[in-house]
Design an enzyme around this catalytic site. Structure first.
Site, PDB file in Angstrom:
ATOM      1  N   ASN A   1       0.695  -1.067   0.020  1.00  0.00           N
ATOM      2  CA  ASN A   1      -0.093  -0.010   0.034  1.00  0.00           C
ATOM      3  C   ASN A   1       0.992   1.238  -0.037  1.00  0.00           C
ATOM      4  OD1 ASN A   1      -1.551   2.077   0.627  1.00  0.00           O
ATOM      5  ND2 ASN A   1      -2.824   1.112   2.413  1.00  0.00           N
TER       6      ASN A   1
ATOM      7  N   ARG B   1      -2.705  -2.367  -3.210  1.00  0.00           N
ATOM      8  CA  ARG B   1      -3.911  -1.291  -3.016  1.00  0.00           C
ATOM      9  C   ARG B   1      -3.700  -0.191  -4.156  1.00  0.00           C
ATOM     10  NH1 ARG B   1      -4.876   3.349   0.887  1.00  0.00           N
ATOM     11  NH2 ARG B   1      -7.394   3.656   0.551  1.00  0.00           N
TER      12      ARG B   1
ATOM     13  N   HIS C   1     -13.026   2.969  -0.057  1.00  0.00           N
ATOM     14  CA  HIS C   1     -12.997   2.117   1.116  1.00  0.00           C
ATOM     15  C   HIS C   1     -13.779   0.538   0.586  1.00  0.00           C
ATOM     16  CE1 HIS C   1     -13.189   5.124   4.348  1.00  0.00           C
ATOM     17  NE2 HIS C   1     -11.910   4.923   4.076  1.00  0.00           N
TER      18      HIS C   1
ATOM     19  N   ARG D   1     -12.020  15.740   7.723  1.00  0.00           N
ATOM     20  CA  ARG D   1     -12.737  16.272   6.503  1.00  0.00           C
ATOM     21  C   ARG D   1     -14.125  16.596   7.100  1.00  0.00           C
ATOM     22  NH1 ARG D   1     -11.251  10.700   3.642  1.00  0.00           N
ATOM     23  NH2 ARG D   1      -9.056  10.777   3.642  1.00  0.00           N
TER      24      ARG D   1
ATOM     25  N   GLU E   1      -8.251  -5.551   4.642  1.00  0.00           N
ATOM     26  CA  GLU E   1      -8.069  -5.156   3.537  1.00  0.00           C
ATOM     27  C   GLU E   1      -6.689  -5.915   2.862  1.00  0.00           C
ATOM     28  OE1 GLU E   1      -8.494  -1.003   4.938  1.00  0.00           O
ATOM     29  OE2 GLU E   1      -9.216  -0.558   3.234  1.00  0.00           O
TER      30      GLU E   1
END
Ligand code: AMP
Length: 398
Positions: free
Chosen positions: A7, A91, A180, A241, A384
């Site tokens: 990743n 990823r 996601h 955010r 993941e």
């Protein structure tokens, strides 16, 4: 087969080496400050010592070389030679509309990932760099791309279109993509196993709540709606955010602060969310502490988050005309019993009952609803990397 999962960020690189026989983690680690100086934390899982030292990493190529050096070293290693690594799974953040599933990387795929750079200008270039670095160090070892956006490509037009002039979609690709996806896919699959039913027969809502948060409506195993949008700023208020806000705020703030759209977007991404409201922190642990000490803005930020999650869940129950199971995952979803309990207080109309004792459990797949709860509520730690490794194995095995 042993699979290296990568990743890659612009100055960092996270990795895991998994043995797919038994899906066993062999080692994991993190390269940081790539392009600045370089630091490697390598954690073998076979009892060998942790490596945690500065290592020069002018580019991602040196970072990958350092990772392989440690994975194969007599002192810190978990394999004898690089040849034992059968494939690499990456990823990749944005696959646009091109990728609805994982794919073996070749020149055409690299070009398509590059085409998506305008949609993810911070992430996709780093992912490309990681793939190229692996190729430089590992030669022809097969590489697979697993996209954050792919799972959501099943959303219908009514969920992914924005009500703006249609040409912005056709000409500029403006639409909801969602992120996601790998996490939502993993936890929904596990939820079906826990519920003992084929996923095709289930309506599930997955709440991935971490530093970034998104919710996904999964009907019959397919994503039918999700809260993040064209970018990951949309949907819920997050650590930093803002989530969904009235778009006119941008023009108003620009006129009244003199800041341009770029500066303001940076504020909405990095200084907003629960950090912006509370003025305390983006970390929910700090907010819990501050709220318990009587900090009203920390309390407000937490309340806003719970409320937004509950409203989104309610919307997705309507979208699917029902729900069988609700899943909590990621840093907050897996660890904060209080957050889960507060959100579920809004959901009693669904016949949801939380078992306070079960809600205290941590680090394992578990039901937190009572036996009699009409809708089941689960906590499922996300994984993941395992999804990336499984996809990579399946694609390479052909
Ligand atoms: P993630 O992005 O999934 O790694 O989640 C990271 C976030 O999880 C942190 O910023 C915290 O806000 C949150 N988190 C982790 N542990 C806890 C906890 N015990 N209680 C509340 N929030 C937590």
């Amino acid at each position: 087969m042993k699979i290296l999962v990568i990743n890659c960020g612009s100055s960092s690189l996270k990795y895991q080496l998994l043995d797919m026989e038994g899906e066993k983690l062999l080692a994991k680690g993190l390269c940081e400050r790539i392009g600045i100086d370089g630091h490697l934390t390598h954690k073998p899982q076979n009892g060998r010592p942790l490596f945690n030292e500065d290592v020069p990493m002018p580019t991602h190529t040196e970072a990958i070389a350092a990772v392989l050096d440690k994975l194969t070293s007599p002192e810190y290693g978990v394999v004898e030679s690089m040849r034992e690594i059968g494939a690499v799974g990456h990823r990749v953040v944005h696959g646009g509309e091109k990728f609805a599933a994982s794919v073996r990387i070749n020149d055409d795929v690299m070009a398509a990932i590059a085409e998506c750079i305008p949609l993810a200008p911070l992430h996709n270039p780093a992912n490309i760099t990681g793939i190229e670095a692996c190729k430089a160090v590992m030669g022809d070892v097969p590489q697979v791309a697993v996209f954050d956006t792919a799972f959501h490509q099943t959303m219908p037009g009514k969920a992914f279109m924005y009500p703006i002039p249609y040409a912005y979609y056709t000409d500029l690709k403006v639409r909801r993509y969602g992120f996601h996806g790998t996490s939502h896919r993993y936890v929904s699959g596990r939820a079906a196993e826990m519920l003992g039913k084929p996923i095709e027969e289930l309506k599930l809502i997955s709440c991935h709540m971490g530093n970034g948060s998104s919710i996904c409506a999964i009907d019959g195993g397919r994503s039918v709606d999700t809260s993040m949008g064209f970018t990951p700023i949309a949907g819920l208020p997050m650590g930093t955010r803002c989530g969904d806000i009235d778009v006119s705020i941008l023009e108003y703030l620009s006129a009244n602060t003199g800041k341009d759209i770029k500066e303001l977007t940076n504020i909405l991404n990095k200084m907003s969310g629960v950090l912006g409201v509370s003025g305390v922190s983006s970390d929910f642990r700090d907010l819990d502490t501050a709220a318990a000490q009587g900090n009203d803005r920390a309390r407000l930020a937490l309340d806003m988050f719970h409320y937004a999650v509950a409203k989104t869940v309610g919307g997705y129950v309507a979208a699917m005309n029902g729900v069988d199971g609700i899943i909590f995952t990621a840093g907050i979803g897996e660890n904060s019993a209080a957050t889960r309990a507060e959100i579920c207080k809004y959901l009693t109309y669904l016949g949801i009952e939380i078992c306070p004792e079960c809600n205290k459990k941590r680090g394992e797949d578990t039901f937190i609803s009572t036996e009699g709860s009409r809708v089941k509520v689960m906590v499922i730690p996300t994984n993941e990397e395992l999804v990336i490794a499984r996809d990579t194995r399946d694609i390479v095995a052909g």
